[in-house]
Design an enzyme around this catalytic site. Structure first.
Site, PDB file in Angstrom:
ATOM      1  N   HIS A  83       0.846  -1.201   0.000  1.00 56.95           N
ATOM      2  CA  HIS A  83       0.000   0.000   0.000  1.00 56.95           C
ATOM      3  C   HIS A  83       0.881   1.251   0.000  1.00 56.95           C
ATOM      4  O   HIS A  83       0.689   2.159  -0.811  1.00 56.95           O
ATOM      5  CB  HIS A  83      -0.928  -0.007   1.212  1.00 56.95           C
ATOM      6  CG  HIS A  83      -1.562   1.317   1.517  1.00 56.95           C
ATOM      7  ND1 HIS A  83      -2.585   1.828   0.753  1.00 56.95           N
ATOM      8  CD2 HIS A  83      -1.305   2.242   2.470  1.00 56.95           C
ATOM      9  CE1 HIS A  83      -2.933   3.011   1.241  1.00 56.95           C
ATOM     10  NE2 HIS A  83      -2.165   3.293   2.285  1.00 56.95           N
ATOM     11  N   ASP A 112       5.949  21.820 -26.637  1.00 56.36           N
ATOM     12  CA  ASP A 112       5.974  20.461 -26.077  1.00 56.36           C
ATOM     13  C   ASP A 112       7.043  20.436 -25.001  1.00 56.36           C
ATOM     14  O   ASP A 112       7.633  21.464 -24.682  1.00 56.36           O
ATOM     15  CB  ASP A 112       6.290  19.419 -27.173  1.00 56.36           C
ATOM     16  CG  ASP A 112       5.748  18.038 -26.796  1.00 56.36           C
ATOM     17  OD1 ASP A 112       5.994  17.596 -25.660  1.00 56.36           O
ATOM     18  OD2 ASP A 112       5.058  17.421 -27.631  1.00 56.36           O
ATOM     19  N   TRP A 148       7.068   0.033   3.922  1.00 62.42           N
ATOM     20  CA  TRP A 148       7.519   0.751   2.725  1.00 62.42           C
ATOM     21  C   TRP A 148       8.901   1.362   2.941  1.00 62.42           C
ATOM     22  O   TRP A 148       9.584   1.698   1.989  1.00 62.42           O
ATOM     23  CB  TRP A 148       6.504   1.824   2.300  1.00 62.42           C
ATOM     24  CG  TRP A 148       6.685   3.157   2.961  1.00 62.42           C
ATOM     25  CD1 TRP A 148       6.180   3.533   4.168  1.00 62.42           C
ATOM     26  CD2 TRP A 148       7.422   4.274   2.467  1.00 62.42           C
ATOM     27  NE1 TRP A 148       6.564   4.812   4.454  1.00 62.42           N
ATOM     28  CE2 TRP A 148       7.331   5.296   3.420  1.00 62.42           C
ATOM     29  CE3 TRP A 148       8.158   4.518   1.298  1.00 62.42           C
ATOM     30  CZ2 TRP A 148       7.943   6.535   3.267  1.00 62.42           C
ATOM     31  CZ3 TRP A 148       8.767   5.762   1.152  1.00 62.42           C
ATOM     32  CH2 TRP A 148       8.656   6.746   2.129  1.00 62.42           C
ATOM     33  N   SER A 176      12.803   6.184 -14.101  1.00 64.09           N
ATOM     34  CA  SER A 176      11.699   6.931 -14.699  1.00 64.09           C
ATOM     35  C   SER A 176      11.588   8.323 -14.087  1.00 64.09           C
ATOM     36  O   SER A 176      11.454   9.323 -14.805  1.00 64.09           O
ATOM     37  CB  SER A 176      10.397   6.148 -14.498  1.00 64.09           C
ATOM     38  OG  SER A 176       9.294   6.974 -14.699  1.00 64.09           O
ATOM     39  N   SER A 177      11.681   8.394 -12.765  1.00 65.23           N
ATOM     40  CA  SER A 177      11.566   9.697 -12.096  1.00 65.23           C
ATOM     41  C   SER A 177      12.712  10.620 -12.486  1.00 65.23           C
ATOM     42  O   SER A 177      12.506  11.822 -12.698  1.00 65.23           O
ATOM     43  CB  SER A 177      11.591   9.540 -10.580  1.00 65.23           C
ATOM     44  OG  SER A 177      10.468   8.867 -10.153  1.00 65.23           O
ATOM     45  N   HIS A 260      13.389  11.987   3.359  1.00 62.26           N
ATOM     46  CA  HIS A 260      12.765  13.243   3.735  1.00 62.26           C
ATOM     47  C   HIS A 260      12.557  14.191   2.561  1.00 62.26           C
ATOM     48  O   HIS A 260      11.455  14.701   2.384  1.00 62.26           O
ATOM     49  CB  HIS A 260      13.412  13.928   4.932  1.00 62.26           C
ATOM     50  CG  HIS A 260      12.411  14.854   5.536  1.00 62.26           C
ATOM     51  ND1 HIS A 260      11.399  14.406   6.348  1.00 62.26           N
ATOM     52  CD2 HIS A 260      12.170  16.146   5.328  1.00 62.26           C
ATOM     53  CE1 HIS A 260      10.588  15.403   6.613  1.00 62.26           C
ATOM     54  NE2 HIS A 260      11.033  16.471   6.019  1.00 62.26           N
ATOM     55  N   GLU A 262      12.045  13.216  -0.270  1.00 60.46           N
ATOM     56  CA  GLU A 262      10.962  12.534  -0.993  1.00 60.46           C
ATOM     57  C   GLU A 262       9.586  13.002  -0.512  1.00 60.46           C
ATOM     58  O   GLU A 262       8.688  13.205  -1.318  1.00 60.46           O
ATOM     59  CB  GLU A 262      11.108  11.013  -0.805  1.00 60.46           C
ATOM     60  CG  GLU A 262       9.887  10.187  -1.193  1.00 60.46           C
ATOM     61  CD  GLU A 262       9.626  10.123  -2.678  1.00 60.46           C
ATOM     62  OE1 GLU A 262      10.546  10.443  -3.456  1.00 60.46           O
ATOM     63  OE2 GLU A 262       8.504   9.763  -3.061  1.00 60.46           O
ATOM     64  N   TYR A 264       8.829  15.867   0.512  1.00 61.25           N
ATOM     65  CA  TYR A 264       8.576  17.185  -0.074  1.00 61.25           C
ATOM     66  C   TYR A 264       8.354  17.100  -1.568  1.00 61.25           C
ATOM     67  O   TYR A 264       7.637  17.926  -2.140  1.00 61.25           O
ATOM     68  CB  TYR A 264       9.701  18.155   0.282  1.00 61.25           C
ATOM     69  CG  TYR A 264       9.691  18.458   1.771  1.00 61.25           C
ATOM     70  CD1 TYR A 264       8.476  18.655   2.415  1.00 61.25           C
ATOM     71  CD2 TYR A 264      10.839  18.507   2.517  1.00 61.25           C
ATOM     72  CE1 TYR A 264       8.420  18.889   3.773  1.00 61.25           C
ATOM     73  CE2 TYR A 264      10.791  18.749   3.884  1.00 61.25           C
ATOM     74  CZ  TYR A 264       9.575  18.933   4.497  1.00 61.25           C
ATOM     75  OH  TYR A 264       9.521  19.163   5.838  1.00 61.25           O
ATOM     76  N   SER A 275      -1.715  27.144  -5.091  1.00 56.29           N
ATOM     77  CA  SER A 275      -1.424  28.548  -5.387  1.00 56.29           C
ATOM     78  C   SER A 275      -1.997  28.975  -6.734  1.00 56.29           C
ATOM     79  O   SER A 275      -2.088  30.165  -7.022  1.00 56.29           O
ATOM     80  CB  SER A 275       0.084  28.786  -5.389  1.00 56.29           C
ATOM     81  OG  SER A 275       0.641  28.331  -4.183  1.00 56.29           O
ATOM     82  N   HIS A 309      15.194  13.157  11.999  1.00 59.76           N
ATOM     83  CA  HIS A 309      14.035  13.241  12.890  1.00 59.76           C
ATOM     84  C   HIS A 309      13.120  12.029  12.726  1.00 59.76           C
ATOM     85  O   HIS A 309      12.201  11.841  13.503  1.00 59.76           O
ATOM     86  CB  HIS A 309      13.259  14.555  12.708  1.00 59.76           C
ATOM     87  CG  HIS A 309      12.569  14.717  11.405  1.00 59.76           C
ATOM     88  ND1 HIS A 309      12.449  15.917  10.765  1.00 59.76           N
ATOM     89  CD2 HIS A 309      11.956  13.834  10.597  1.00 59.76           C
ATOM     90  CE1 HIS A 309      11.783  15.765   9.640  1.00 59.76           C
ATOM     91  NE2 HIS A 309      11.480  14.512   9.522  1.00 59.76           N
ATOM     92  N   HIS A 310      13.383  11.201  11.700  1.00 57.36           N
ATOM     93  CA  HIS A 310      12.633   9.957  11.557  1.00 57.36           C
ATOM     94  C   HIS A 310      13.205   8.869  12.440  1.00 57.36           C
ATOM     95  O   HIS A 310      12.648   7.785  12.517  1.00 57.36           O
ATOM     96  CB  HIS A 310      12.681   9.473  10.103  1.00 57.36           C
ATOM     97  CG  HIS A 310      11.989  10.404   9.157  1.00 57.36           C
ATOM     98  ND1 HIS A 310      10.662  10.290   8.841  1.00 57.36           N
ATOM     99  CD2 HIS A 310      12.435  11.480   8.478  1.00 57.36           C
ATOM    100  CE1 HIS A 310      10.324  11.246   8.000  1.00 57.36           C
ATOM    101  NE2 HIS A 310      11.381  11.987   7.759  1.00 57.36           N
ATOM    102  N   THR A 335       6.708  27.147   5.692  1.00 57.16           N
ATOM    103  CA  THR A 335       5.388  26.559   5.465  1.00 57.16           C
ATOM    104  C   THR A 335       4.309  27.499   5.983  1.00 57.16           C
ATOM    105  O   THR A 335       3.267  27.680   5.344  1.00 57.16           O
ATOM    106  CB  THR A 335       5.290  25.187   6.152  1.00 57.16           C
ATOM    107  OG1 THR A 335       6.477  24.450   5.856  1.00 57.16           O
ATOM    108  CG2 THR A 335       4.102  24.412   5.659  1.00 57.16           C
ATOM    109  N   LYS A 338       3.576  30.162   3.564  1.00 60.51           N
ATOM    110  CA  LYS A 338       2.701  29.738   2.465  1.00 60.51           C
ATOM    111  C   LYS A 338       1.235  29.747   2.904  1.00 60.51           C
ATOM    112  O   LYS A 338       0.374  30.273   2.200  1.00 60.51           O
ATOM    113  CB  LYS A 338       3.093  28.346   1.979  1.00 60.51           C
ATOM    114  CG  LYS A 338       4.508  28.279   1.444  1.00 60.51           C
ATOM    115  CD  LYS A 338       4.745  27.085   0.565  1.00 60.51           C
ATOM    116  CE  LYS A 338       4.084  27.203  -0.758  1.00 60.51           C
ATOM    117  NZ  LYS A 338       4.680  28.200  -1.642  1.00 60.51           N
ATOM    118  N   ARG A 457       1.940   1.009  15.091  1.00 61.07           N
ATOM    119  CA  ARG A 457       1.549   0.878  13.685  1.00 61.07           C
ATOM    120  C   ARG A 457       1.983  -0.489  13.165  1.00 61.07           C
ATOM    121  O   ARG A 457       2.725  -1.206  13.831  1.00 61.07           O
ATOM    122  CB  ARG A 457       2.173   2.003  12.857  1.00 61.07           C
ATOM    123  CG  ARG A 457       3.671   1.983  12.827  1.00 61.07           C
ATOM    124  CD  ARG A 457       4.246   3.261  12.237  1.00 61.07           C
ATOM    125  NE  ARG A 457       4.142   3.302  10.790  1.00 61.07           N
ATOM    126  CZ  ARG A 457       5.010   3.933   9.995  1.00 61.07           C
ATOM    127  NH1 ARG A 457       6.042   4.583  10.497  1.00 61.07           N
ATOM    128  NH2 ARG A 457       4.849   3.949   8.691  1.00 61.07           N
TER     129      ARG A 457
END
Lengths: 532, 192
Positions: A83, A112, A148, A176-177, A260, A262, A264, A275, A309-310, A335, A338, A457
């Site tokens: 998932h 294009d 994951w 690909s990315s 991290h 990722e 963002y 926006s 921090h993870h 943030t 924004k 979890r």
């Protein structure tokens, strides 16, 4: 309001072979057209969203009651793992790349993408990556079941054999990315219409430019870490194996150095979309355009110095914990800028609440809730209690579901009339919004409470005290899950029929994409527009 | 169009180089992490090895040294310290040992991986001799005493009164067999 005639000049100077799309399947297999590729990315991402969603419903069905009812614990772990992987790499990221493909050339006045052939390639390897990943569900030993985040040694020494397929899947989607990011940067830097200076670009383009740089910086690190896993598993190295002098904590450092930025990557394009939408429906210019650009850039830069921090609980020295705690909290400043600017844009605007605006408003409120729970998790001493509980699950689902995914839905409703030429069915759009809004909150809000009460979890069974909130979350998940059928219905119905949309579509729309007719012709801006 | 392609090439080349460099950076994090741990004393692995240049013994205080043993997964050996904890004067040479026995019916090789807690104390722990420096082979059913000689630097900060020395024992027989058969092959070739 913009009129159609702006597109007329291109008709006469088009090459004779530019007559529109090819026929049959070849159109899709060999296309280099940014609109076709954008559509394919979006459809692919919708399919992955439904598959990943189905897995989420299996998880929630099992968690409806304490005890083991429907699935075995090992299969449950495969579901949580798949998932997460499918939603992150298969649903959210390709959806943003699809939107970038469709909208960036239209928003900067380019005919294009800069590298159309590579564009085709970067899309078409993606279905194979996920075919490889999903096929592992049917292999002996089952699919990846290590979460994951695939922490070693769970994903190396103790992994099912299918981990090798997972590794190659990650390699392919990473390639690909990276190709997609190179294409987007080249397009934005080189293909802007005359007069479209960097500081005149729409914010969706700006956020994607910064996101693309993040992708270039961290996707190779992800490729590196899975390569190390591959070598540990098959070639006898010991990067993460303590017996051979390696260190499992090293895995977490490398993974989160990718991980991290990722997160963002999955939210900055959403900031861009919001926006775009809020000024349209508030009928005002975006408040603080340049501060928005600088805020996004500083969020991106800060994302490289907060990864630990993870992993507050791995046994870091106090200095490290304090540094990563304050660096993380610093991100709340840009943030906050924004969120302030979005609210200031709406302040005294003449607002209307069409479907895209509703999703955008829900984004602002619910993403902010997710941001605040993130601040709570950033407090190192408190994190020892929250770590690996449902509070974390609630936090990142609040920023990803009513955050990233609501922004994708908002973008779909906002630009759909431009893509299909049909005006939106507002009644059905609003039905989808309200069902999703209510469903999302019933699903994820109770998770805060069970998390704070200590429910871990990634478990298929739990203590009785968590039963009520879990059954509530499961009911919400099914409401949210099935309301996405309304989303699919809305898209299909809009593609097939509907009132003719004008070029401007929305009363307050602004920007180059609204100067071409709806539906946008197969080739646009063959002659660059003039921007002043 | 030609013009656009000319403009795209340098951008694409630079971005590809950046991607390759970042791939390399991922791997560079491995030695960087080691260096970083060594400097900061993270992981409790930066203890001093070899003969110590400490001569002065601080008799004004004692430090409690605790010994811990852990078997890694699937490691069937019996593995434990002879003494759970001892009190030492900083600067004093101390000898102790761990006991290990191989209850299986096969020859096995083990490797002990040490760790010191609190990690702040690690740089002050001198291991003059330690079984963890070498691999430990044991025949089926055999047992052994594995010696450990250490000194605590008198510079040890005053607030540290207890140091825990932990060893995790890993089965590295498979790796070892592979290298041994490799050696045998090479030897065989040499004799031919």
């Amino acid at each position: 309001m913009a009129t159609v005639d702006i597109d007329l000049p291109h008709v006469k100077d088009e090459d004779p072979h530019h007559h529109g799309p090819a026929k049959g399947i070849g159109r899709w297999l060999f296309t280099t057209n940014h609109k076709d590729i954008g559509s394919m990315y979006l459809i692919f991402s919708l399919c992955m969203f439904m598959i990943g969603g189905l897995m989420a419903l299996i998880i929630r069905a099992e968690l409806f009651q304490p005890g083991l009812q429907l699935v075995e614990p090992n299969f449950f772990n495969q579901m949580t793992t798949m998932h997460g992987l499918i939603m992150v790499f298969g649903a959210v990221m390709p959806a943003f790349v699809g939107l970038a493909n469709w909208m960036i050339p239209l928003q900067i006045g380019a005919p294009d993408m800069a590298l159309p052939r590579m564009n085709n390639w970067s899309f078409w390897i993606l279905p194979f990556a996920f075919l490889i990943l999903l096929s592992s569900l049917f292999m002996p030993g089952g699919a990846p079941n290590f979460g994951w985040t695939f922490y070693a040694p769970l994903s190396t020494t103790y992994a099912p054999d299918s981990v090798t397929f997972f590794i190659f899947g990650v390699h392919i989607m990473g390639a690909s990315s990276i190709m997609g990011a190179i294409n987007i940067i080249a397009t934005i830097l080189n293909m802007r219409a005359p007069g479209m200076t960097l500081m005149k670009m729409p914010l969706f383009v700006w956020t994607w430019l910064i996101t693309a740089f993040l992708l270039i910086a961290v996707m190779p690190v992800l490729a590196g870490v899975v390569t190390m896993m591959l070598m540990d598993i098959h070639f006898g190295t010991s990067f993460f194996n303590a017996a051979g002098g390696g260190d499992p904590v090293l895995f977490q450092h490398i993974f989160w150095f990718f991980g991290h930025p990722e997160v963002y990557i999955m939210i900055l394009p959403a900031f861009g979309i919001i926006s775009e939408i809020i000024p349209t429906f508030a009928r005002k210019r975006l408040f603080g355009y340049s501060s928005m650009v600088y805020a996004v850039a500083s969020i991106a830069l800060l994302s490289f110095v907060v990864w630990a921090h993870h992993m507050f609980t791995v046994g870091m020295p106090l200095v490290g914990e304090v540094f990563f705690m304050f660096a993380t909290m610093l991100i709340a400043v840009p943030t906050g800028v924004k969120v302030f600017n979005w609210i200031a844009t709406m302040f005294r605007g003449s607002m209307t609440f069409e479907t895209p605006m509703l999703f955008a408003l829900a984004f602002v409120v619910l993403f902010t809730i997710g941001g605040f729970s993130g601040l709570m998790l950033a407090i190192a001493p408190a994190d020892f209690q929250y770590h690996d509980t449902y509070f974390v699950v609630a936090h990142f689902h609040y920023v990803l579901v009513p955050g990233a995914i609501f922004s994708i839905m908002a973008a779909t409703y906002y630009w759909l009339p431009k893509w299909t030429g049909h005006a939106l069915n507002e009644t059905m759009g609003k039905l989808h919004f309200w069902l999703s809004f209510v469903g999302v909150n019933i699903t994820f809000f109770p998770m805060h409470f069970v998390g704070l009460a200590g429910m871990p979890r990634r478990i298929p069974d739990y203590a009785l005290q968590f039963a009520d909130f879990n059954s509530m979350a499961s009911v919400g998940a099914f409401i949210f899950g099935f309301s996405q059928l309304v989303f699919i219905y809305n898209i299909v119905q809009n593609v097939r029929s509907g009132e003719k949309a004008t070029a401007g579509v929305w009363e307050g729309s602004h920007g180059l994409e609204w100067t071409v007719p709806s539906p946008a012709p197969y080739h646009t801006f063959s002659t660059p527009p003039k921007v002043d | 169009m030609r013009d656009a392609q000319d403009k795209n090439r340098p951008v694409v080349v630079r971005l590809l180089i950046a991607s390759v460099l970042m791939f390399g950076f991922g791997f560079a994090l491995v030695p960087l992490y080691e260096v970083f741990c060594e400097i900061t004393g993270l992981n409790g692995k930066n203890f001093q090895e070899g003969p110590a240049a400490i001569t002065e013994v601080d008799r004004t205080r004692t430090v409690k040294v605790q010994f811990v043993s852990t078997n890694a997964a699937n490691m069937p050996w019996e593995f434990r310290p002879n003494e759970r904890s001892i009190r030492v004067f900083p600067g004093e040479d101390k000898v102790t040992a761990y006991y290990a026995s191989n209850p299986t019916s096969q020859w096995m090789v083990a490797q002990a991986v040490p760790s010191v807690t609190p990690s702040e104390a690690a740089p002050y722990l001198h291991k003059v001799n330690c079984f963890c420096f070498e691999r430990q082979p044991l025949d089926a059913g055999a047992e052994t005493q594995m010696p450990l000689v250490f000194v605590i630097d008198p510079q040890l900060p005053a607030h540290i009164s207890t140091i825990t020395l932990s060893y995790a024992l890993y089965d590295i027989t498979t790796n070892e067999t592979v290298t041994l058969t490799q050696d045998n092959k090479d030897k065989g070739r040499a004799s031919l």
